[in-house]
Design a protein around this motif. Sequence first.
Motif, PDB file in Angstrom:
ATOM      1  N   ASN A 165       1.968  10.541  -9.609  1.00 60.57           N
ATOM      2  CA  ASN A 165       1.089  10.695 -10.757  1.00 60.57           C
ATOM      3  C   ASN A 165       0.055  11.773 -10.617  1.00 60.57           C
ATOM      4  O   ASN A 165      -0.618  11.825 -11.556  1.00 60.57           O
ATOM      5  CB  ASN A 165       0.584   9.257 -11.134  1.00 60.57           C
ATOM      6  N   GLY A 166       0.118  12.427  -9.335  1.00 62.78           N
ATOM      7  CA  GLY A 166      -1.009  13.239  -9.282  1.00 62.78           C
ATOM      8  C   GLY A 166      -2.409  12.735  -9.192  1.00 62.78           C
ATOM      9  O   GLY A 166      -3.423  13.371  -9.433  1.00 62.78           O
ATOM     10  N   GLU A 167      -2.601  11.474  -8.487  1.00 64.29           N
ATOM     11  CA  GLU A 167      -3.675  10.780  -8.327  1.00 64.29           C
ATOM     12  C   GLU A 167      -4.306  10.830  -6.944  1.00 64.29           C
ATOM     13  O   GLU A 167      -3.481  10.996  -6.137  1.00 64.29           O
ATOM     14  CB  GLU A 167      -3.714   9.419  -9.014  1.00 64.29           C
ATOM     15  N   ASP A 168      -5.537  10.712  -6.606  1.00 62.87           N
ATOM     16  CA  ASP A 168      -5.787  10.590  -5.236  1.00 62.87           C
ATOM     17  C   ASP A 168      -5.426   9.233  -4.756  1.00 62.87           C
ATOM     18  O   ASP A 168      -5.785   8.195  -5.085  1.00 62.87           O
ATOM     19  CB  ASP A 168      -7.667  10.577  -5.393  1.00 62.87           C
ATOM     20  N   GLN A 200       0.715  -1.318  -0.130  1.00 62.58           N
ATOM     21  CA  GLN A 200      -0.026  -0.123   0.018  1.00 62.58           C
ATOM     22  C   GLN A 200       0.847   1.320  -0.127  1.00 62.58           C
ATOM     23  O   GLN A 200       0.332   2.355  -0.477  1.00 62.58           O
ATOM     24  CB  GLN A 200      -0.949  -0.080   1.215  1.00 62.58           C
ATOM     25  N   ALA A 201       1.960   1.066   0.813  1.00 62.79           N
ATOM     26  CA  ALA A 201       2.743   2.265   0.826  1.00 62.79           C
ATOM     27  C   ALA A 201       3.351   2.751  -0.677  1.00 62.79           C
ATOM     28  O   ALA A 201       3.406   4.027  -1.038  1.00 62.79           O
ATOM     29  CB  ALA A 201       4.082   1.913   1.715  1.00 62.79           C
ATOM     30  N   VAL A 202       3.588   1.633  -1.454  1.00 65.84           N
ATOM     31  CA  VAL A 202       4.360   1.918  -2.813  1.00 65.84           C
ATOM     32  C   VAL A 202       3.081   2.484  -3.682  1.00 65.84           C
ATOM     33  O   VAL A 202       3.248   3.492  -4.318  1.00 65.84           O
ATOM     34  CB  VAL A 202       4.637   0.532  -3.443  1.00 65.84           C
ATOM     35  N   LYS A 203       1.736   1.831  -3.502  1.00 68.76           N
ATOM     36  CA  LYS A 203       0.789   2.312  -4.223  1.00 68.76           C
ATOM     37  C   LYS A 203       0.398   3.925  -4.065  1.00 68.76           C
ATOM     38  O   LYS A 203       0.195   4.629  -4.961  1.00 68.76           O
ATOM     39  CB  LYS A 203      -0.649   1.493  -3.899  1.00 68.76           C
ATOM     40  N   THR A 204       0.448   4.163  -2.808  1.00 65.45           N
ATOM     41  CA  THR A 204       0.019   5.658  -2.321  1.00 65.45           C
ATOM     42  C   THR A 204       1.256   6.424  -2.876  1.00 65.45           C
ATOM     43  O   THR A 204       1.012   7.590  -3.474  1.00 65.45           O
ATOM     44  CB  THR A 204       0.274   5.480  -0.837  1.00 65.45           C
ATOM     45  N   ALA A 205       2.319   6.098  -2.839  1.00 64.73           N
ATOM     46  CA  ALA A 205       3.690   6.925  -3.195  1.00 64.73           C
ATOM     47  C   ALA A 205       3.599   7.220  -4.725  1.00 64.73           C
ATOM     48  O   ALA A 205       3.454   8.158  -5.418  1.00 64.73           O
ATOM     49  CB  ALA A 205       4.997   6.194  -3.130  1.00 64.73           C
ATOM     50  N   LEU A 206       2.982   6.216  -5.510  1.00 56.31           N
ATOM     51  CA  LEU A 206       3.100   6.059  -7.235  1.00 56.31           C
ATOM     52  C   LEU A 206       1.805   6.976  -7.391  1.00 56.31           C
ATOM     53  O   LEU A 206       1.701   7.796  -8.431  1.00 56.31           O
ATOM     54  CB  LEU A 206       2.867   4.901  -7.611  1.00 56.31           C
ATOM     55  N   ALA A 207       0.709   6.898  -6.500  1.00 57.78           N
ATOM     56  CA  ALA A 207      -0.379   7.787  -6.891  1.00 57.78           C
ATOM     57  C   ALA A 207      -0.175   9.242  -6.642  1.00 57.78           C
ATOM     58  O   ALA A 207      -0.304  10.019  -7.674  1.00 57.78           O
ATOM     59  CB  ALA A 207      -1.639   7.389  -5.822  1.00 57.78           C
TER      60      ALA A 207
END
Length: 341
Positions: free
Chosen positions: A303-306, A293-300
């Motif tokens: 990428n300027g995503e929520d 989840q930490a990686v998903k959050t960082a990538l979001a």
Amino acid sequence: MRSGTTAFALSAVAVLALAGCASGSDQGSSAAAEGGTVEFEAKDPLTIGYSVYDLQNPYWQSYAEGVKAGAEEAGAEVVIADQKSSQQEQVSGSLDLINQGISALVITPVQPSALPSTIDAAHGEKIPVVVADIGVEGDYDGYILSNNREGGQLAAEHVIEKLGGTPGTHKVGVIELHAGSVVGEERVAGFVDRLAEEDNFEVVSSLDGNDTVDGGFTAAQDMLSANPDLEVIYAANDDSAIGASRAMETAGVSVANGFTLIGFDGSDAALDLIEQGVMSGTVAQDPFGQGQQAVKTALALLNGEDPGYSDEKAKTIYFPVEMVTQENIAQFREARASQGS
């Protein structure tokens, strides 16, 4: 040699932080200093840096594996810096990751008070910072942690289900984490507040177990000596619960004879004791899933995503926890094994 490197790293962080606040020439640093939005920038190759608390600890080993799995799924590389439970390593190692040209930084802080300078340095390089557990300070971009209050509530629900229908007042002891631990305070508050809603439970002792087996042993020994009719011990981490189990053995009380002992973490050592009937249960965290989840959050963020914050104001994502007892431990271990943790 190490002290010289650390001193240089500390100085470099300070210089970067001051430069970001004073010059105003870098848009990301200026925005961070004003509490605004940093303009993040993905670099090639896409690399996630993880500054991990201590890789000698199985919990953080699993967290690091989750970070690797999350990065692999996203087609990103990973560079890991082991802080070895040292605040100095946390600062110098994190700065080294930033200087390697990472695109995002995941950090589990030894001391959250050391985070602001690291975050400022990362923002100066347009790098988002996701704090992975422990605690936060500064202008971080995301915070991932277990729902610790809910975990305390789950432990209390287990106690209520087991003893709530039995007449009389049931005496309870609590073993806390070290003073100042925010997650420890939440784990204890969730447990104590839920028990307070019932009429037949009384917390007669709440002692610091210093997060260790030895500390848990001493705390539990004191509780049992002062309260021979104690029926429940809830420890805010598994090491303290393991120590408590040894104190129980010395005092001649056991789970097999009706005592309730609950820990928090879901460590392999605690799971073994549950299978052996020495512990009643543990509130299990999912470090592997949190790492992903930490990686998903960082990538979001990159990428300027929520990111999908649970608490947008606090920029926090709460990760679910699970109560593990003898009834469901086989299924839990099977599910954990399938994660590769």
